[in-house]
Design an enzyme around this catalytic site. Sequence first.
Site, PDB file in Angstrom:
ATOM      1  N   TYR A 182       0.821  -1.220   0.000  1.00  0.00           N
ATOM      2  CA  TYR A 182       0.000   0.000   0.000  1.00  0.00           C
ATOM      3  C   TYR A 182       0.850   1.264   0.000  1.00  0.00           C
ATOM      4  O   TYR A 182       0.459   2.279  -0.584  1.00  0.00           O
ATOM      5  CB  TYR A 182      -1.032  -0.036   1.138  1.00  0.00           C
ATOM      6  CG  TYR A 182      -2.161  -0.970   0.750  1.00  0.00           C
ATOM      7  CD1 TYR A 182      -3.054  -0.613  -0.257  1.00  0.00           C
ATOM      8  CD2 TYR A 182      -2.272  -2.239   1.299  1.00  0.00           C
ATOM      9  CE1 TYR A 182      -4.046  -1.482  -0.681  1.00  0.00           C
ATOM     10  CE2 TYR A 182      -3.262  -3.121   0.884  1.00  0.00           C
ATOM     11  CZ  TYR A 182      -4.148  -2.730  -0.113  1.00  0.00           C
ATOM     12  OH  TYR A 182      -5.121  -3.587  -0.553  1.00  0.00           O
ATOM     13  N   ARG A 241       1.481   1.875  -3.528  1.00  0.00           N
ATOM     14  CA  ARG A 241       0.293   2.459  -4.183  1.00  0.00           C
ATOM     15  C   ARG A 241       0.205   3.955  -3.868  1.00  0.00           C
ATOM     16  O   ARG A 241      -0.150   4.764  -4.687  1.00  0.00           O
ATOM     17  CB  ARG A 241      -0.999   1.773  -3.708  1.00  0.00           C
ATOM     18  CG  ARG A 241      -1.056   0.253  -3.829  1.00  0.00           C
ATOM     19  CD  ARG A 241      -1.354  -0.218  -5.230  1.00  0.00           C
ATOM     20  NE  ARG A 241      -0.297   0.007  -6.186  1.00  0.00           N
ATOM     21  CZ  ARG A 241       0.859  -0.669  -6.212  1.00  0.00           C
ATOM     22  NH1 ARG A 241       1.129  -1.594  -5.351  1.00  0.00           N
ATOM     23  NH2 ARG A 241       1.775  -0.395  -7.126  1.00  0.00           N
ATOM     24  N   VAL A 286      -9.711   3.230  -4.147  1.00  0.00           N
ATOM     25  CA  VAL A 286      -9.167   3.717  -2.876  1.00  0.00           C
ATOM     26  C   VAL A 286      -8.380   5.011  -3.091  1.00  0.00           C
ATOM     27  O   VAL A 286      -7.913   5.615  -2.124  1.00  0.00           O
ATOM     28  CB  VAL A 286      -8.301   2.625  -2.187  1.00  0.00           C
ATOM     29  CG1 VAL A 286      -9.175   1.423  -1.834  1.00  0.00           C
ATOM     30  CG2 VAL A 286      -7.119   2.193  -3.037  1.00  0.00           C
ATOM     31  N   HIS A 345     -14.335   0.293  -0.783  1.00  0.00           N
ATOM     32  CA  HIS A 345     -13.185  -0.557  -0.443  1.00  0.00           C
ATOM     33  C   HIS A 345     -12.117   0.194   0.347  1.00  0.00           C
ATOM     34  O   HIS A 345     -10.974  -0.249   0.390  1.00  0.00           O
ATOM     35  CB  HIS A 345     -12.592  -1.168  -1.713  1.00  0.00           C
ATOM     36  CG  HIS A 345     -13.531  -2.150  -2.370  1.00  0.00           C
ATOM     37  ND1 HIS A 345     -13.403  -2.571  -3.671  1.00  0.00           N
ATOM     38  CD2 HIS A 345     -14.626  -2.800  -1.877  1.00  0.00           C
ATOM     39  CE1 HIS A 345     -14.371  -3.428  -3.959  1.00  0.00           C
ATOM     40  NE2 HIS A 345     -15.132  -3.572  -2.899  1.00  0.00           N
ATOM     41  N   GLY A 392     -16.066   1.829 -15.656  1.00  0.00           N
ATOM     42  CA  GLY A 392     -14.723   1.268 -15.484  1.00  0.00           C
ATOM     43  C   GLY A 392     -14.582   0.230 -14.396  1.00  0.00           C
ATOM     44  O   GLY A 392     -13.657   0.297 -13.599  1.00  0.00           O
ATOM     45  N   SER A 429     -14.836  -4.180 -13.826  1.00  0.00           N
ATOM     46  CA  SER A 429     -15.044  -5.496 -14.450  1.00  0.00           C
ATOM     47  C   SER A 429     -16.227  -6.221 -13.816  1.00  0.00           C
ATOM     48  O   SER A 429     -16.613  -7.286 -14.274  1.00  0.00           O
ATOM     49  CB  SER A 429     -13.787  -6.352 -14.302  1.00  0.00           C
ATOM     50  OG  SER A 429     -13.502  -6.560 -12.928  1.00  0.00           O
TER      51      SER A 429
HETATM   52  P1  OAD Z   1     -10.743  -4.284 -12.540  1.00  0.00           P
HETATM   53  O1  OAD Z   1      -9.280  -4.191 -12.779  1.00  0.00           O
HETATM   54  O2  OAD Z   1     -11.298  -5.599 -12.163  1.00  0.00           O
HETATM   55  O3  OAD Z   1     -11.525  -3.806 -13.831  1.00  0.00           O
HETATM   56  C1  OAD Z   1     -11.149  -2.613 -14.470  1.00  0.00           C
HETATM   57  C2  OAD Z   1     -12.181  -2.302 -15.523  1.00  0.00           C
HETATM   58  O4  OAD Z   1     -11.819  -1.038 -16.067  1.00  0.00           O
HETATM   59  C3  OAD Z   1     -12.242  -3.306 -16.677  1.00  0.00           C
HETATM   60  O5  OAD Z   1     -13.589  -3.614 -16.963  1.00  0.00           O
HETATM   61  C4  OAD Z   1     -11.591  -2.539 -17.836  1.00  0.00           C
HETATM   62  O6  OAD Z   1     -12.150  -2.888 -19.110  1.00  0.00           O
HETATM   63  C5  OAD Z   1     -11.933  -1.116 -17.478  1.00  0.00           C
HETATM   64  N1  OAD Z   1     -11.032  -0.088 -18.040  1.00  0.00           N
HETATM   65  C6  OAD Z   1      -9.728  -0.181 -18.380  1.00  0.00           C
HETATM   66  N2  OAD Z   1      -9.278   0.999 -18.859  1.00  0.00           N
HETATM   67  C7  OAD Z   1     -10.327   1.854 -18.814  1.00  0.00           C
HETATM   68  C8  OAD Z   1     -10.521   3.224 -19.170  1.00  0.00           C
HETATM   69  N3  OAD Z   1      -9.536   3.974 -19.657  1.00  0.00           N
HETATM   70  N4  OAD Z   1     -11.742   3.764 -18.991  1.00  0.00           N
HETATM   71  C9  OAD Z   1     -12.772   3.030 -18.477  1.00  0.00           C
HETATM   72  N5  OAD Z   1     -12.642   1.746 -18.144  1.00  0.00           N
HETATM   73  C10 OAD Z   1     -11.451   1.155 -18.302  1.00  0.00           C
HETATM   74  O7  OAD Z   1     -11.101  -3.156 -11.458  1.00  0.00           O
HETATM   75  P2  OAD Z   1     -12.390  -3.049 -10.517  1.00  0.00           P
HETATM   76  O8  OAD Z   1     -13.582  -3.611 -11.197  1.00  0.00           O
HETATM   77  O9  OAD Z   1     -12.443  -1.654 -10.035  1.00  0.00           O
HETATM   78  O10 OAD Z   1     -10.579  -4.208  -4.473  1.00  0.00           O
HETATM   79  O11 OAD Z   1     -11.956  -3.989  -9.333  1.00  0.00           O
HETATM   80  C11 OAD Z   1     -12.791  -4.134  -8.224  1.00  0.00           C
HETATM   81  C12 OAD Z   1     -11.972  -4.385  -6.987  1.00  0.00           C
HETATM   82  O12 OAD Z   1     -11.064  -5.465  -7.216  1.00  0.00           O
HETATM   83  C13 OAD Z   1     -11.073  -3.234  -6.595  1.00  0.00           C
HETATM   84  O13 OAD Z   1     -11.741  -2.241  -5.852  1.00  0.00           O
HETATM   85  C14 OAD Z   1     -10.024  -3.898  -5.771  1.00  0.00           C
HETATM   86  C15 OAD Z   1      -9.799  -5.155  -6.578  1.00  0.00           C
HETATM   87  O14 OAD Z   1      -9.416  -6.281  -5.858  1.00  0.00           O
HETATM   88  C16 OAD Z   1      -9.772  -4.205  -3.400  1.00  0.00           C
HETATM   89  O15 OAD Z   1      -8.587  -3.980  -3.492  1.00  0.00           O
HETATM   90  C17 OAD Z   1     -10.448  -4.517  -2.114  1.00  0.00           C
END
Ligand code: OAD
Length: 236
Positions: A55, A58, A90, A106, A174, A176
């Site tokens: 962290y 980060r 975060v 988160h 943005g 997944s």
């Molecule tokens: P992910 O890394 O799982 O997904 C990122 C998403 O962003 C994907 O659907 C990409 O297609 C999309 N993406 C990439 N570039 C982009 C852009 N320029 N504009 C818009 N979208 C874009 O991230 P999260 O879904 O946020 O939790 O992940 C959820 C959680 O998993 C996070 O909060 C974290 C992680 O483990 C913790 O750390 C507790």
Amino acid sequence: MNKPRLVISSGAGISAESGISTFRDAGGLWENYPVMEVCSADGFRKNPRLVHEFYNARRKDLVDKQPNAAHKILAELEEYFDVYVITQNVDDLHERAGSSKILHLHGELMKLRSVSRPDYVESLDMEHLESCPETKGKNGDYMRPHIVFFQEPVPNMELAAEWVHDADIFVVIGTSLNVYPAAGLLHYVRPGIPIYYIDPNPADITILSPQVHVIKAKATEGMKILEDILRAHSPI
Ligand code: OAD
């Protein structure tokens, strides 16, 4: 007249164009770090130093990053909408862009909290990063990242679900949609409420919600498209 209530659910993708890595894209954080070692309750018990180091890295990465046009458009939309931002992120880029109602599902990177007293939270300044993990709080408590680790409940989920339930328009940007309960927020949208999902590589959420309009674009471009759509349907 009350402004329409625009509720946003953002994920790592909204900060990608600010230069912050996502988690599950190619080259993302979880490809380079063992997620259960650095972001789980067990991992923290086993090796707190490793977790603090992760962290701290980060935080150092965040310090010179700036909000991008997507964060800024969301903040500007407050002139016309009652905007509520629920974020899985975060980082503090929604705050720095000027959004006023933000719920971090988160946790927050720039905060630590007491291991023994979860209500005791302190904001970090960048100068003290080097002293983690030995960092003690100002009152001497042993501190941990103010992050919701895997294997832990999500304390803000109930309020987030209420915000989503009250939405007049719901926007997902943005993410997944891999991580629950955050991904399940879609289930709280009332029938007939328009849902927009901005992502260059969107998950298939038609099963979760048939009423979704996908804007297959990066966050900055997608937010401009959404702004035009909102302009066409609202008095902005
Ligand atoms: P992910 O890394 O799982 O997904 C990122 C998403 O962003 C994907 O659907 C990409 O297609 C999309 N993406 C990439 N570039 C982009 C852009 N320029 N504009 C818009 N979208 C874009 O991230 P999260 O879904 O946020 O939790 O992940 C959820 C959680 O998993 C996070 O909060 C974290 C992680 O483990 C913790 O750390 C507790």
